[in-house]
Structures are given as C-alpha cells and as structure tokens.
Design a protein around this motif. Structure first.
Motif, short mmCIF file in Angstrom:
data_model
loop_
_atom_site.label_atom_id
_atom_site.label_comp_id
_atom_site.label_asym_id
_atom_site.label_seq_id
_atom_site.Cartn_x
_atom_site.Cartn_y
_atom_site.Cartn_z
N TRP A 42 3.53 -16.18 -1.14
CA TRP A 42 3.75 -15.25 -0.03
C TRP A 42 4.55 -14.09 -0.57
O TRP A 42 5.74 -14.20 -0.83
CB TRP A 42 4.51 -15.97 1.10
CG TRP A 42 4.74 -15.14 2.33
CD1 TRP A 42 3.89 -14.25 2.89
CD2 TRP A 42 5.91 -15.15 3.14
NE1 TRP A 42 4.45 -13.70 4.02
CE2 TRP A 42 5.70 -14.24 4.19
CE3 TRP A 42 7.11 -15.83 3.10
CZ2 TRP A 42 6.63 -13.98 5.18
CZ3 TRP A 42 8.05 -15.58 4.07
CH2 TRP A 42 7.80 -14.68 5.11
N TYR A 43 3.88 -12.96 -0.80
CA TYR A 43 4.55 -11.83 -1.44
C TYR A 43 3.92 -10.52 -0.98
O TYR A 43 2.81 -10.47 -0.48
CB TYR A 43 4.47 -11.94 -2.97
CG TYR A 43 3.06 -12.09 -3.49
CD1 TYR A 43 2.30 -10.98 -3.81
CD2 TYR A 43 2.50 -13.35 -3.67
CE1 TYR A 43 1.00 -11.11 -4.28
CE2 TYR A 43 1.22 -13.50 -4.14
CZ TYR A 43 0.47 -12.38 -4.45
OH TYR A 43 -0.81 -12.52 -4.91
N ILE A 44 4.68 -9.45 -1.14
CA ILE A 44 4.20 -8.11 -0.79
C ILE A 44 3.19 -7.68 -1.84
O ILE A 44 3.46 -7.75 -3.04
CB ILE A 44 5.38 -7.10 -0.73
CG1 ILE A 44 6.34 -7.49 0.41
CG2 ILE A 44 4.86 -5.68 -0.56
CD1 ILE A 44 7.62 -6.67 0.44
N GLN A 45 2.02 -7.24 -1.38
CA GLN A 45 0.97 -6.81 -2.30
C GLN A 45 0.89 -5.30 -2.46
O GLN A 45 0.59 -4.81 -3.53
CB GLN A 45 -0.40 -7.29 -1.81
CG GLN A 45 -0.64 -8.75 -2.01
CD GLN A 45 -2.06 -9.13 -1.63
OE1 GLN A 45 -2.55 -8.75 -0.57
NE2 GLN A 45 -2.71 -9.86 -2.49
N GLU A 46 1.10 -4.58 -1.38
CA GLU A 46 0.93 -3.13 -1.43
C GLU A 46 2.09 -2.44 -0.72
O GLU A 46 2.48 -2.82 0.37
CB GLU A 46 -0.38 -2.72 -0.77
CG GLU A 46 -0.66 -1.24 -0.87
CD GLU A 46 -2.01 -0.86 -0.29
OE1 GLU A 46 -2.08 0.22 0.30
OE2 GLU A 46 -2.96 -1.65 -0.42
N VAL A 47 2.63 -1.41 -1.36
CA VAL A 47 3.70 -0.60 -0.80
C VAL A 47 3.23 0.84 -0.82
O VAL A 47 2.62 1.29 -1.80
CB VAL A 47 5.00 -0.73 -1.62
CG1 VAL A 47 6.09 0.15 -1.05
CG2 VAL A 47 5.45 -2.17 -1.69
N SER A 48 3.49 1.58 0.25
CA SER A 48 3.16 3.01 0.27
C SER A 48 4.27 3.77 0.96
O SER A 48 5.00 3.23 1.79
CB SER A 48 1.82 3.26 0.95
OG SER A 48 1.87 2.86 2.29
N ALA A 49 4.41 5.03 0.58
CA ALA A 49 5.41 5.91 1.18
C ALA A 49 4.74 7.23 1.52
O ALA A 49 3.84 7.69 0.80
CB ALA A 49 6.57 6.13 0.24
N ALA A 50 5.19 7.83 2.62
CA ALA A 50 4.64 9.11 3.06
C ALA A 50 5.78 10.05 3.41
O ALA A 50 6.81 9.63 3.96
CB ALA A 50 3.73 8.92 4.26
N LEU A 51 5.60 11.31 3.08
CA LEU A 51 6.55 12.36 3.44
C LEU A 51 5.88 13.24 4.47
O LEU A 51 4.84 13.86 4.18
CB LEU A 51 6.95 13.18 2.21
CG LEU A 51 7.89 14.36 2.44
CD1 LEU A 51 9.24 13.87 2.94
CD2 LEU A 51 8.05 15.17 1.17
N ASN A 52 6.40 13.26 5.68
CA ASN A 52 5.82 14.03 6.79
C ASN A 52 4.34 13.72 6.98
O ASN A 52 3.52 14.60 7.21
CB ASN A 52 6.04 15.53 6.58
CG ASN A 52 7.50 15.90 6.59
OD1 ASN A 52 8.28 15.34 7.34
ND2 ASN A 52 7.88 16.84 5.74
N GLY A 53 3.97 12.45 6.83
CA GLY A 53 2.60 12.00 7.06
C GLY A 53 1.67 12.08 5.86
O GLY A 53 0.55 11.59 5.91
#
Length: 103
Positions: A42-53
C-alpha cells in the motif's frame, strides 16, 4: 487516515520553495504482521503538483518510499498569492489533493 498533506510554499525572488508532508503508511508488501501474514502493499504511486492550475511536476513512486513521505521542490516564476496544489494516488486507488497559497 489523518490529515493527508501539509503544504507550505514560500516565495523568494522569482521562485518559491514548496514543502509537502504526506500522511501515508507506505507498506512495501514484504513485512509480516505478528501472526506471520504478509501485510499487503500500500503505497503512493503518483504525485503531481500544479501552479495556478498548470501542472509543474509529476513523479512516479514505488514501494521503497518511506512512511509519511516529505517532498520539497522549487518553482520558478511563482509569486506570493499564487496557488499550489499537490495530488497523489496510491496503488489502492485512494486519491488526495490539497492546496496552499504561496506566501
């Protein structure tokens, strides 16, 4: 699961430093419980970040990332008042998103 993420974003000049603390157990699937049964992965597979969308970061993680992972990155062109959103998806399909304002 408690608070899924804590995000801090601080501007300095033309960039911002973003710090994210994610609350997640991150099991590898190789440990055993007291009865000797294997604890399922059980682990995080995908991480994403957005700046102002607009997406500015994507990462693929695996089972070897530690419990309650910490992520830090810099964003060029970010300024005070901008919105930074961070999302993750784990291998069981759980999704979390949180947002912070650059200060």
């Amino acid at each position: 699961m408690a608070d899924p993420m804590r995000i801090r974003a601080q501007a300095a000049g033309d960039k911002a430093t973003v710090r994210v603390l994610m609350s997640h157990e991150m099991e590898t699937g190789q440990r055993k419980d007291a009865a000797g049964k294997v604890i399922p992965a059980w682990y995080i597979q995908e991480v994403s970040a957005a700046l102002n969308g607009k997406t500015v970061l994507t990462a693929q993680w695996g089972a070897s990332v530690s419990k309650n992972p910490f992520l830090q990155f810099n964003l060029k062109g970010a300024k005070a008042g901008d919105k930074v959103a961070v999302s993750w998806v784990d291998n069981k399909g759980d999704k979390r998103t949180d947002e912070a304002t650059v200060s």
